[in-house]
Structure formats: structure tokens, C-alpha cells
Design a protein around this motif. Structure first.
Motif, PDB file in Angstrom:
ATOM      1  N   GLY A 115      87.060  -5.848 121.008  1.00 31.63           N
ATOM      2  CA  GLY A 115      86.396  -5.012 120.020  1.00 31.63           C
ATOM      3  C   GLY A 115      87.425  -4.194 119.274  1.00 31.63           C
ATOM      4  O   GLY A 115      88.302  -3.567 119.888  1.00 31.63           O
ATOM      5  N   THR A 116      87.357  -4.194 117.965  1.00 31.20           N
ATOM      6  CA  THR A 116      88.336  -3.474 117.159  1.00 31.20           C
ATOM      7  C   THR A 116      87.735  -3.149 115.799  1.00 31.20           C
ATOM      8  O   THR A 116      86.517  -3.265 115.607  1.00 31.20           O
ATOM      9  N   THR A 117      88.568  -2.757 114.863  1.00 31.18           N
ATOM     10  CA  THR A 117      88.120  -2.447 113.508  1.00 31.18           C
ATOM     11  C   THR A 117      88.696  -3.480 112.538  1.00 31.18           C
ATOM     12  O   THR A 117      89.547  -4.286 112.914  1.00 31.18           O
ATOM     13  N   THR A 118      88.247  -3.417 111.298  1.00 30.05           N
ATOM     14  CA  THR A 118      88.763  -4.356 110.294  1.00 30.05           C
ATOM     15  C   THR A 118      90.255  -4.132 110.033  1.00 30.05           C
ATOM     16  O   THR A 118      90.942  -5.031 109.537  1.00 30.05           O
ATOM     17  N   GLY A 142      82.294  -5.249 109.692  1.00 23.65           N
ATOM     18  CA  GLY A 142      82.377  -3.923 110.294  1.00 23.65           C
ATOM     19  C   GLY A 142      81.268  -2.989 109.868  1.00 23.65           C
ATOM     20  O   GLY A 142      81.334  -1.786 110.122  1.00 23.65           O
ATOM     21  N   SER A 207      83.383  -6.190 116.248  1.00 20.54           N
ATOM     22  CA  SER A 207      83.579  -4.779 115.894  1.00 20.54           C
ATOM     23  C   SER A 207      83.310  -3.892 117.103  1.00 20.54           C
ATOM     24  O   SER A 207      82.593  -4.278 118.043  1.00 20.54           O
ATOM     25  N   GLU A 209      81.495  -1.262 117.029  1.00 16.86           N
ATOM     26  CA  GLU A 209      80.064  -0.929 116.983  1.00 16.86           C
ATOM     27  C   GLU A 209      79.229  -2.039 117.620  1.00 16.86           C
ATOM     28  O   GLU A 209      78.202  -1.766 118.252  1.00 16.86           O
TER      29      GLU A 209
END
Length: 424
Positions: A115-118, A142, A207, A209
């Protein structure tokens, strides 16, 4: 001197059938040695460049090697997570340019889920600061509308036969646990990354989230009875992550790396640590590099067997050559000349085998390099020999000369009378 080299070459040529097999065995040993040395060198370089362009990796206070294992190689798990508040404090440091959070702990059919961000697709670098590139599709958005979107590595796509639009479900934990699937919240593959030869290839990226959404109705590693939350309803909740596993940190200046490292180590609200990827990867290679040494030792053993064959062949033919050597002594050749003749023959045979093996090694690397790159993501350089390859080549030739000392010493001790009157 030229006469002796010519005589040695003609003598070897007269026994080309037998010595040809010795040349072939030495060539195979040299090719194996040189190929493994190139593979070892390129693997080590690729290993050291599993992550590049990242100045620090931040995680819970543990050791550099465990942190690299789970943050970069997706192996094992963190002893503790990092609060997002702590990451925001690090991000506000004047020397920090960017922070990319990483959250691990779930899997998909044996492949780790990250899980990470753009920003991960923009900031992550590998190899010689190469950015991630998409083979097809796009990164996950995202946003809440694209909450259940996934980007998969090339190995995941190729091994499991996924393509754009494929539906996948994630599992809680890193192993096959019955009933641990988040089957009610499937993901759609929107992108496939190009092969990198790093752990990215076997990773499923979603993502932060999305990871929060699939765990809304879970507690203590198990689903909450009677509290199932539908995929669409999950969008109505606050999905901002409270904790992550680790983070990649980029600095405005490399000169500030130790300043930020001390800031992280001295952070009062949470026990954290920051490691330099290059240093930690070097320590990790010392742990896992025993395999390369074992392969090199096996190759050296093959070379030793080949050189032993050279000694055996020359010794076996020495009795048949007693009259030849005696004639040389009779026409004025000194014992040292006989020794030099046999040493020259051994050097020519070894050098021919080593050169043939080197040509085979570089030819195979040049021919198989593109296929290995596309299939496994490993970059093999078919350029100029490395220092290690030169050293191995010289070692093979030197070992051949040393091996030739045995029959040469035997010939030295043959007397003229023994050569003219050989025993039957």
C-alpha cells in the motif's frame, strides 16, 4: 626462444587429438568461471541497486538488515508500525524533499501487497536511477472513485496470467490462511509495470486508502462477526491511514543525510530509525552472498579437475616421448630446455583453452543477455571484462603453467641413457 615456442607448438599439434580434449575441458571450465564471475558481478550490482534515488529508509527501531528485508525485499514483517503523525513531522524537516509511505502485511496468492501513494510511481528508482515504467495501463488513481484499483508487477502478471481488467482479491497476512481473503472487496488491475529485476516485479500495488477500506470490518487479524461493510459503503468512512510499515525519504541535499538520520533516531514521540540503503544493502549482501561464493568454489573445482586432466595426459604420454626427449638431449639440449619445452606446451594448451572459454563466455552472455533481461529482469553486461574476470583468466593460465611443472620435473629427471634405452 622462437625456435622453442615453434617446437612446442608442433609437438602439441602432433598430439592434437588427445590435447584437443584437454583444451575443450579447460575451455568449459574457463567459460563457467568467467560466466559466473560476470553473473556474480552483475547480480551484486543489481542487488545493490534494488532501490536508488532514495536517501533514507525510515522504519520502527530495529536493525538495518531487517528493515531492508521487509521495506525493500518484502520479506518478513515489521516489529512495529510508524504513526503517520511521525512521518509528517519528518516530512516537515527543512532538509526533506519528499516522503513516500509504505504499508505491508497483506498478500495475493503468495505475492506481497504494497500500500502506498501515487508518489511511489514518481519517486521510486532502481538500477542507475531508472524510474518505474508501465508496460500497459496506468497507475492507480488514489481517489475514492478508483479505490479498488491495483497495479501489478511484471512477474505477477506473467506468472498468474493477469492483464488489464483482471479482478483479484487480497488476503490478510503474508501466508495462505483459510478464511483470510478480503473476497467482498475485489480489486481491478489497471496497470502492469515493466520488468525491473527487483522485488517490484512480484508486488501488487494498491493505495493506502484501499488497505484501510478492506480492513474496516476486521479486527485482530479476523473479520468482525456481523459487521461486514460492503465495498461501496467503505467509501463513506474516513480512510486516512493512521500507521504505515516504513517510508522512503528523499532529501534536498545528500549532505544533510546524517542530520536527518540523527533527527529520526532522536525523535521523542516514537522509536524510529533511518538507514542508508546502500550501506544496509551491503550488509545484507554479506549475509546472502554465501551462495555466490559456493558457485565460484564449484567452478574453481571444475577448473582444477580440468588442469588435473592436463597433468594426467602429459604424464601418460611422457613414457612414449622419452626417445624424443633423449634425441633433443643428444643434439645439445640442456635439461632446462626440456623443462622449458614442456612448460611451453602446457602454457599453449592452457592459453588456448582459456581463450576459447573466454570467447564462449562473452558470446553466451551477449546472446542470452536480451532474453534474460526480458524474462528475468537481470541486466548482464557483455562489455569489457571486469577486474574479477581478468583475475580469473590469469589464474587459469597460471594454474596451467603450475600444473605443467609436474611432468616437466619428471622429464628433467629422465637421463639420456634412460631415454635411449627405454624399459619395455
Amino acid at each position: 626462444m622462437t625456435t622453442w615456442w615453434s617446437l612446442a607448438a608442433r609437438s602439441a599439434w602432433s598430439r592434437r587429438g588427445t590435447l584437443g580434449l584437454v583444451v575443450l575441458s579447460i575451455a568449459l571450465a574457463a567459460a563457467l568461471l568467467l560466466s559466473l564471475e560476470r553473473l556474480r558481478s552483475d547480480l551484486r550490482e543489481g542487488f545493490a541497486q534494488s532501490v536508488s534515488g532514495t536517501d533514507l529508509i525510515v522504519g520502527a527501531r530495529t536493525g538495518p538488515v531487517p528493515l531492508m528485508l521487509y521495506a525493500v525485499f518484502r520479506i518478513g514483517g515489521a516489529t512495529n508500525n510508524i504513526r503517520m503523525d511521525s512521518l509528517r513531522a519528518i516530512e516537515r524537516h527543512r532538509a526533506v524533499a519528499w516522503v513516500v509511505p509504505l504499508s505491508l502485511g497483506d498478500s495475493h496468492r503468495g505475492h506481497p501487497v504494497l500500500g502506498t501513494t501515487t508518489a511511489y510511481f514518481e519517486r521510486f528508482r532502481y538500477g542507475d536511477r531508472q524510474p518505474l515504467a508501465l508496460r500497459e495501463g496506468r497507475p492507480f488513481s488514489g481517489t475514492l472513485d478508483g479505490l479498488y484499483e491495483a497495479v501489478i508487477g511484471a512477474e505477477v502478471a506473467d506468472r498468474l496470467g493477469y492483464r488489464l481488467g483482471s479482478r483479484i482479491t487480497l488476503s490478510h497476512g503474508t501466508g495462505p490462511i483459510p478464511g483470510a481473503e478480503h473476497a467482498d472487496k475485489p480489486f481491478t488491475v489497471v496497470g502492469v509495470l515493466q520488468r525491473t529485476g527487483t522485488p517490484v516485479d512480484r508486488t501488487v500495488h494498491v493505495s493506502l486508502e484501499a488497505l484501510e477500506a478492506i480492513h474496516l470490518d476486521w479486527q485482530g487479524g479476523a473479520p468482525i462477526r456481523g459487521a461486514a461493510i460492503a465495498a461501496d459503503q467503505a467509501r463513506k468512512f474516513d480512510l486516512a491511514p493512521k500507521e504505515v510499515t516504513a517510508a522512503l525519504v528523499g532529501l534536498r541535499s545528500r549532505a544533510a543525510v546524517f542530520v536527518v538520520q540523527r533527527f529520526v533516531a532522536g525523535y521523542e514521540d516514537e522509536a524510529l530509525m533511518a538507514v542508508l540503503p546502500g550501506v544496509a544493502l551491503g550488509e545484507l549482501w554479506d549475509v546472502v552472498g554465501i551462495g555466490e561464493r559456493a558457485l565460484l568454489a564449484m567452478s574453481a573445482l571444475v577448473a582444477a579437475v580440468s588442469l588435473a586432466g592436463l597433468v594426467a595426459v602429459v604424464l601418460a604420454g611422457l613414457n612414449e616421448r622419452r626417445r624424443e626427449l633423449a634425441v633433443l638431449r643428444a643434439v645439445g639440449a640442456a635439461p632446462r630446455h626440456v623443462v622449458g619445452l614442456l612448460l611451453a606446451e602446457g602454457l599453449l594448451v592452457t592459453l588456448a583453452g582459456a581463450l576459447l572459454g573466454a570467447a564462449a563466455a562473452f558470446g553466451s552472455i551477449a546472446a542470452a543477455g536480451p532474453w534474460i533481461q526480458s524474462r528475468f529482469g537481470l541486466t548482464l553486461h557483455a562489455g569489457a571484462p571486469t577486474a574479477g574476470q581478468w583475475a580469473l583468466f590469469a589464474a587459469v593460465v597460471a594454474a596451467g603453467v603450475v600444473a605443467s611443472l609436474v611432468p616437466a620435473w619428471r622429464a628433467y629427471r629422465l637421463s639420456l641413457a634412460d631415454g635411449l634405452s627405454p624399459r619395455h
